[in-house]
Scaffold this active site. Structure first.
Site, PDB file in Angstrom:
ATOM      1  N   THR A  40       0.820  -1.219   0.000  1.00 28.01           N
ATOM      2  CA  THR A  40       0.000   0.000   0.000  1.00 28.01           C
ATOM      3  C   THR A  40       0.849   1.263   0.000  1.00 28.01           C
ATOM      4  O   THR A  40       0.319   2.366   0.026  1.00 28.01           O
ATOM      5  CB  THR A  40      -0.950  -0.001   1.213  1.00 28.01           C
ATOM      6  OG1 THR A  40      -0.185  -0.218   2.407  1.00 28.01           O
ATOM      7  CG2 THR A  40      -1.981  -1.110   1.099  1.00 28.01           C
ATOM      8  N   HIS A  45       8.207  -0.324   5.791  1.00 29.70           N
ATOM      9  CA  HIS A  45       8.526   0.527   6.938  1.00 29.70           C
ATOM     10  C   HIS A  45       8.971  -0.347   8.101  1.00 29.70           C
ATOM     11  O   HIS A  45       9.084  -1.573   7.979  1.00 29.70           O
ATOM     12  CB  HIS A  45       7.343   1.427   7.303  1.00 29.70           C
ATOM     13  CG  HIS A  45       6.060   0.695   7.575  1.00 29.70           C
ATOM     14  ND1 HIS A  45       5.906  -0.214   8.609  1.00 29.70           N
ATOM     15  CD2 HIS A  45       4.856   0.731   6.934  1.00 29.70           C
ATOM     16  CE1 HIS A  45       4.678  -0.692   8.600  1.00 29.70           C
ATOM     17  NE2 HIS A  45       4.025  -0.153   7.588  1.00 29.70           N
ATOM     18  N   HIS A  48       7.085  -3.513   9.059  1.00 27.11           N
ATOM     19  CA  HIS A  48       7.394  -4.671   8.205  1.00 27.11           C
ATOM     20  C   HIS A  48       8.735  -5.298   8.602  1.00 27.11           C
ATOM     21  O   HIS A  48       8.928  -6.514   8.488  1.00 27.11           O
ATOM     22  CB  HIS A  48       7.485  -4.253   6.729  1.00 27.11           C
ATOM     23  CG  HIS A  48       6.221  -3.716   6.152  1.00 27.11           C
ATOM     24  ND1 HIS A  48       6.153  -2.491   5.538  1.00 27.11           N
ATOM     25  CD2 HIS A  48       4.972  -4.237   6.090  1.00 27.11           C
ATOM     26  CE1 HIS A  48       4.917  -2.284   5.100  1.00 27.11           C
ATOM     27  NE2 HIS A  48       4.186  -3.326   5.428  1.00 27.11           N
ATOM     28  N   LYS A  82      -7.370  -0.182  11.504  1.00 22.62           N
ATOM     29  CA  LYS A  82      -7.694   1.073  10.830  1.00 22.62           C
ATOM     30  C   LYS A  82      -9.055   1.582  11.299  1.00 22.62           C
ATOM     31  O   LYS A  82     -10.010   0.819  11.408  1.00 22.62           O
ATOM     32  CB  LYS A  82      -7.734   0.886   9.301  1.00 22.62           C
ATOM     33  CG  LYS A  82      -6.371   0.538   8.697  1.00 22.62           C
ATOM     34  CD  LYS A  82      -5.442   1.721   8.775  1.00 22.62           C
ATOM     35  CE  LYS A  82      -4.056   1.373   8.272  1.00 22.62           C
ATOM     36  NZ  LYS A  82      -3.107   2.473   8.418  1.00 22.62           N
ATOM     37  N   ARG A  86      -9.326   2.338   3.934  1.00 24.15           N
ATOM     38  CA  ARG A  86      -8.112   2.741   3.226  1.00 24.15           C
ATOM     39  C   ARG A  86      -8.467   3.368   1.876  1.00 24.15           C
ATOM     40  O   ARG A  86      -9.480   3.034   1.271  1.00 24.15           O
ATOM     41  CB  ARG A  86      -7.210   1.522   2.990  1.00 24.15           C
ATOM     42  CG  ARG A  86      -6.615   0.930   4.245  1.00 24.15           C
ATOM     43  CD  ARG A  86      -5.879  -0.347   3.913  1.00 24.15           C
ATOM     44  NE  ARG A  86      -5.434  -1.050   5.109  1.00 24.15           N
ATOM     45  CZ  ARG A  86      -4.227  -0.917   5.650  1.00 24.15           C
ATOM     46  NH1 ARG A  86      -3.361  -0.095   5.106  1.00 24.15           N
ATOM     47  NH2 ARG A  86      -3.886  -1.601   6.732  1.00 24.15           N
ATOM     48  N   GLN A 171      -7.796 -13.455   2.705  1.00 21.28           N
ATOM     49  CA  GLN A 171      -6.555 -13.843   3.391  1.00 21.28           C
ATOM     50  C   GLN A 171      -6.565 -15.326   3.727  1.00 21.28           C
ATOM     51  O   GLN A 171      -5.547 -16.017   3.590  1.00 21.28           O
ATOM     52  CB  GLN A 171      -6.355 -13.009   4.650  1.00 21.28           C
ATOM     53  CG  GLN A 171      -5.013 -13.298   5.331  1.00 21.28           C
ATOM     54  CD  GLN A 171      -4.671 -12.288   6.415  1.00 21.28           C
ATOM     55  OE1 GLN A 171      -5.041 -11.126   6.332  1.00 21.28           O
ATOM     56  NE2 GLN A 171      -3.976 -12.743   7.446  1.00 21.28           N
ATOM     57  N   ASP A 192      -2.298  -8.111  15.333  1.00 24.02           N
ATOM     58  CA  ASP A 192      -3.576  -7.593  14.835  1.00 24.02           C
ATOM     59  C   ASP A 192      -4.170  -8.488  13.745  1.00 24.02           C
ATOM     60  O   ASP A 192      -5.309  -8.295  13.324  1.00 24.02           O
ATOM     61  CB  ASP A 192      -3.413  -6.163  14.325  1.00 24.02           C
ATOM     62  CG  ASP A 192      -2.348  -6.021  13.238  1.00 24.02           C
ATOM     63  OD1 ASP A 192      -1.602  -6.992  13.001  1.00 24.02           O
ATOM     64  OD2 ASP A 192      -2.273  -4.939  12.634  1.00 24.02           O
ATOM     65  N   LYS A 227       2.239   3.231  18.914  1.00 25.73           N
ATOM     66  CA  LYS A 227       2.852   2.561  17.774  1.00 25.73           C
ATOM     67  C   LYS A 227       4.237   3.161  17.528  1.00 25.73           C
ATOM     68  O   LYS A 227       4.391   4.377  17.449  1.00 25.73           O
ATOM     69  CB  LYS A 227       1.964   2.744  16.535  1.00 25.73           C
ATOM     70  CG  LYS A 227       2.206   1.730  15.444  1.00 25.73           C
ATOM     71  CD  LYS A 227       1.103   1.822  14.397  1.00 25.73           C
ATOM     72  CE  LYS A 227       1.252   0.712  13.373  1.00 25.73           C
ATOM     73  NZ  LYS A 227       0.175   0.755  12.379  1.00 25.73           N
ATOM     74  N   LYS A 230       6.837   6.182  14.187  1.00 26.24           N
ATOM     75  CA  LYS A 230       6.286   7.434  13.682  1.00 26.24           C
ATOM     76  C   LYS A 230       7.276   8.557  13.940  1.00 26.24           C
ATOM     77  O   LYS A 230       7.783   8.696  15.047  1.00 26.24           O
ATOM     78  CB  LYS A 230       4.947   7.762  14.378  1.00 26.24           C
ATOM     79  CG  LYS A 230       3.838   6.766  14.077  1.00 26.24           C
ATOM     80  CD  LYS A 230       3.376   6.870  12.641  1.00 26.24           C
ATOM     81  CE  LYS A 230       2.196   5.933  12.361  1.00 26.24           C
ATOM     82  NZ  LYS A 230       1.835   5.932  10.941  1.00 26.24           N
ATOM     83  N   THR A 231       7.544   9.357  12.925  1.00 32.85           N
ATOM     84  CA  THR A 231       8.445  10.496  13.063  1.00 32.85           C
ATOM     85  C   THR A 231       7.692  11.752  12.641  1.00 32.85           C
ATOM     86  O   THR A 231       6.565  11.678  12.126  1.00 32.85           O
ATOM     87  CB  THR A 231       9.683  10.345  12.163  1.00 32.85           C
ATOM     88  OG1 THR A 231       9.295  10.551  10.804  1.00 32.85           O
ATOM     89  CG2 THR A 231      10.308   8.965  12.301  1.00 32.85           C
TER      90      THR A 231
END
Length: 405
Positions: A40, A45, A48, A82, A86, A171, A192, A227, A230-231
């Site tokens: 996506t 990131h 992953h 989410k 999305r 899935q 999750d 989480k 995150k920056t």
């Protein structure tokens, strides 16, 4: 030591479908397992990366990973975790992102001689006949039970589209296809994904009358449950063009003390004895552990050379030693060397906007060399540049080097 013990000791394992059987399998057989990655975005990131580390540990113990690119499932979008649906993506963009994922994954997993497989669920999902799929697969799913799944529960109040409701079936079908095609008997994923993984395990057991297993690993969160990754610029990407090796290094160098030992265990290959010793350091000494963490993760993701450069730049900026030329550098022209500082910083992405720059200046958080900038209209001049460069400091820890070309 079996890989089960390794994963357990390092803190990966959250939930399992059949613990005793899985423990025995890992000790006595070579297991083919998979983790799915929906493309996506155009880069993996740090979330992953945790999955990549699980795969690497499994492969080191002789098991065979399948990296499943979600070229089909990304067309629908996983509702797990989410609060909103999305954004819909084109098949072309998903395919491009998938190719980038493949390139990045090869840094962490050995695909030579069939030691690992790279597959794409677009190969079987995009050509499905919907009515046949419902009759063959959908008949095995209880809507009542699906609605109790955590991934759906949190969405029901705001609205869950029928499109996303199909994701769990897709899935589960992936797992069934991989089982039939390459004898994949285990699905792994972040915690999750537990509800989705269970459905796949049960589908194989019903359709094939064969054992199948599921295992979830911990999500990458801080000690207070936020989480991680995150920056201020967004996600912590593995692509050096999206998150530079220096910024990547600095993220880990600056994490909370309470998170250091957990990250050393999950995101490096350092022996656990060393992890525990580093994690036990207190007060100022914890910085030794943070430097080790930052270096080891950067080395795995970006290679030894980039890790060395990032480390040297950090030492130059914060410790008075090391090579300053490795610090993040922005090159400007001689003409720009007399422009307004705030314009140069905005144009080169050092600050997000002029309003952010003005706010930073009003709070006393912007320095040019040793000069605290107090005027939003401050202009550069060539004589400020010693040997053609000068440091800009934003806040306490963010440095950039301005260089005249």
């Amino acid at each position: 030591m079996s890989v089960f013990d390794v994963l357990k000791e390092r803190g990966f394992i959250q939930q399992l479908t059949h613990e005793d059987e899985i423990r025995e399998l890992f000790a006595n057989e070579k297991v083919t397992f998979y983790i799915g990655f929906d493309p996506t975005a155009d880069s993996l990131h740090v979330g992953h990366f945790l999955g990549m580390m699980v795969m690497a540990h499994m492969q080191q113990h002789g098991h065979r990973p399948i990296c499943l690119i979600g070229g089909g499932t990304a067309m629908v979008g996983d509702p797990s975790g989410k609060t909103d649906m999305r954004k819909m993506m084109t098949q072309e963009l998903i395919s491009q992102n998938g190719e980038r994922f493949k390139t990045q994954m090869q840094k962490f997993i050995d695909f030579s001689d069939g030691k690992a497989l790279m597959m794409n669920n677009a190969d079987w999902l995009l050509g499905l006949n919907y009515v046949n799929f419902l009759r063959d697969i959908g008949v095995h799913f209880s809507v009542n039970r699906m609605l109790t799944a955590e991934c759906f529960k949190q969405r029901l109040e705001k609205g869950l589209s029928f499109l996303e409701f199909n994701y769990m079936l897709m899935q589960a079908y992936d797992f069934l296809e991989l089982n039939r095609r390459v004898n994949c008997i285990m699905q792994m994923g972040g915690d999750d994904q537990w509800s989705n993984i269970i459905q796949g395990v049960e589908l194989i057991r019903r359709k094939e009358s064969k054992p199948a297993y599921g295992l979830t690993f911990t999500l990458l969160t801080t000690s207070d449950g936020r989480k991680m990754g995150k920056t201020e610029k967004g996600a912590l990407w593995l692509d050096p063009a999206k998150t530079s090796p220096y910024d990547f290094y600095q993220y880990w160098r600056n994490i909370d003390d309470a998170d250091v030992e957990k990250c050393l265990a999950l995101l490096t290959f350092l022996p656990m004895d060393e992890v525990r010793k580093l994690g036990a350091l207190k007060d100022k000494e914890i910085n030794i552990a943070k430097k080790a963490l930052a270096f080891e993760i950067t080395k795995i993701v970006h290679g030894q050379e980039e890790a060395n450069k990032a480390q040297q730049a950090a030492e130059a900026l914060f410790g008075g030693t090391g090579a300053l030329e490795n610090a993040p550098t922005v090159t400007i022209t001689l003409a720009e060397a007399s422009a307004k500082l705030i314009d140069i910083l905005t144009a080169n992405g050092i600050i997000a906007s002029k309003s952010e720059g003005r706010r930073l200046i009003s709070q006393g958080g912007l320095y040019l060399g040793d000069i605290k900038i107090t005027d939003p209209d401050f202009s550069l001049s060539a004589n400020l540049f010693i040997d053609g460069s000068i440091l800009v400091r934003k806040g306490k820890k963010t440095y950039h080097r301005l260089v005249i070309e």
